[in-house]
Write a protein that holds these residues in place. Structure first.
Motif, PDB file in Angstrom:
ATOM      1  N   LEU A 184      39.743  -3.313  36.691  1.00  0.00           N
ATOM      2  CA  LEU A 184      39.091  -2.385  35.762  1.00  0.00           C
ATOM      3  C   LEU A 184      38.247  -1.356  36.515  1.00  0.00           C
ATOM      4  O   LEU A 184      38.160  -0.194  36.103  1.00  0.00           O
ATOM      5  CB  LEU A 184      38.227  -3.149  34.767  1.00  0.00           C
ATOM      6  N   VAL A 185      37.609  -1.752  37.607  1.00  0.00           N
ATOM      7  CA  VAL A 185      36.858  -0.803  38.424  1.00  0.00           C
ATOM      8  C   VAL A 185      37.801   0.265  38.975  1.00  0.00           C
ATOM      9  O   VAL A 185      37.502   1.467  38.957  1.00  0.00           O
ATOM     10  CB  VAL A 185      36.138  -1.529  39.574  1.00  0.00           C
ATOM     11  N   GLU A 186      38.955  -0.162  39.455  1.00  0.00           N
ATOM     12  CA  GLU A 186      39.942   0.787  39.975  1.00  0.00           C
ATOM     13  C   GLU A 186      40.422   1.727  38.873  1.00  0.00           C
ATOM     14  O   GLU A 186      40.568   2.935  39.083  1.00  0.00           O
ATOM     15  CB  GLU A 186      41.113   0.031  40.581  1.00  0.00           C
ATOM     16  N   LEU A 187      40.677   1.161  37.680  1.00  0.00           N
ATOM     17  CA  LEU A 187      41.105   1.992  36.559  1.00  0.00           C
ATOM     18  C   LEU A 187      40.026   2.998  36.192  1.00  0.00           C
ATOM     19  O   LEU A 187      40.320   4.172  35.930  1.00  0.00           O
ATOM     20  CB  LEU A 187      41.436   1.102  35.357  1.00  0.00           C
ATOM     21  N   ASP A 188      38.784   2.567  36.176  1.00  0.00           N
ATOM     22  CA  ASP A 188      37.669   3.460  35.866  1.00  0.00           C
ATOM     23  C   ASP A 188      37.619   4.628  36.855  1.00  0.00           C
ATOM     24  O   ASP A 188      37.439   5.789  36.472  1.00  0.00           O
ATOM     25  CB  ASP A 188      36.363   2.662  35.902  1.00  0.00           C
ATOM     26  N   THR A 189      37.801   4.331  38.126  1.00  0.00           N
ATOM     27  CA  THR A 189      37.766   5.376  39.150  1.00  0.00           C
ATOM     28  C   THR A 189      38.909   6.364  38.966  1.00  0.00           C
ATOM     29  O   THR A 189      38.716   7.592  39.063  1.00  0.00           O
ATOM     30  CB  THR A 189      37.850   4.743  40.552  1.00  0.00           C
ATOM     31  N   ARG A 190      40.099   5.856  38.691  1.00  0.00           N
ATOM     32  CA  ARG A 190      41.254   6.736  38.518  1.00  0.00           C
ATOM     33  C   ARG A 190      41.110   7.605  37.282  1.00  0.00           C
ATOM     34  O   ARG A 190      41.424   8.801  37.302  1.00  0.00           O
ATOM     35  CB  ARG A 190      42.526   5.895  38.428  1.00  0.00           C
TER      36      ARG A 190
END
Length: 217
Positions: free
Chosen positions: A198-204
């Motif tokens: 989810l952190v990666e998705l938030d960044t993208r």
């Protein structure tokens, strides 16, 4: 040489095949009609364990004087079991109402939710960390006018609406919401790996731009 056995006057057969034939014969349902069910066997095992525990704690049969101590320990065990069952039933009831609005009526910003998610993650509180990170995504999309602010929007509705505006990220959004649903409503345990996705998705998503109306670049 393998010993030979004879049954009913028939031709002799080797001992190992005879043992296999006997095993197959005894596996037939007719020989197990009166066997206890799986639940009954589990209950019997628990009952036997409790009886052994009671006798060992109270000193029954051994002249021990630990009767009161045994009753106290058994009472504590009973309280623990009841509390665990109550907690589980309460969890099911909390989740039985179905998905709830992802964002509350407050004015917390995306950064506020990110900070809360990091605090929960640092404490190993993965369900709460995952929820706050998805809230950060939802608030960020609203703050950047990719989806309009709308009270009562659920996580699934967020994935559908944001997926239309950001088609390149639609699958990732759906996967992130599915993770949230599994953890928050499905009773699964969250973990650092799920939170990291989810952190990666938030960044993208933070760097993504919506598709112009009509699909014109």
């Amino acid at each position: 040489m393998t010993p030979l056995l004879s049954y009913g006057g028939g031709p002799p057969i080797a001992r190992d095949p005879a043992r296999e034939l006997a095993r197959r014969e005894l596996q037939k349902p007719v020989y197990h009609q009166d066997d206890p069910s799986f639940v009954e066997r589990i209950f019997n095992k628990i009952s036997d364990w409790l009886n052994q525990l009671y006798h060992s704690l109270t000193g029954v049969g051994g002249g021990g004087g630990g009767g009161w101590l045994g009753f106290v320990v058994l009472f504590i065990l009973l309280v623990v079991v009841v509390a665990a069952v109550w907690w589980r039933i309460g969890s099911v009831r909390r989740n039985a109402a179905g998905p709830k609005p992802l964002l509350g009526p407050g004015t917390a910003t995306a950064e506020d939710h990110r900070a809360a998610a990091e605090r929960h993650a640092a404490a190993g509180e993965w369900p709460e960390a995952i929820r706050e990170r998805l809230r950060a995504i939802a608030r960020d999309l609203e703050e950047r006018a990719i989806v309009p602010p709308r009270p009562g929007r659920t996580a699934d509705e967020l994935a559908a609406e944001a997926g239309e505006a950001l088609p390149d990220h639609a699958d990732a959004l759906a996967a992130g919401v599915r993770l949230f649903d599994d953890v928050w409503y499905g009773g699964r345990q969250g973990d650092a790996d799920g939170y990291g996705r989810l952190v990666e998705l938030d960044t993208r998503l933070h760097d993504a731009r919506p598709v112009p109306l009509g699909g014109v670049s």
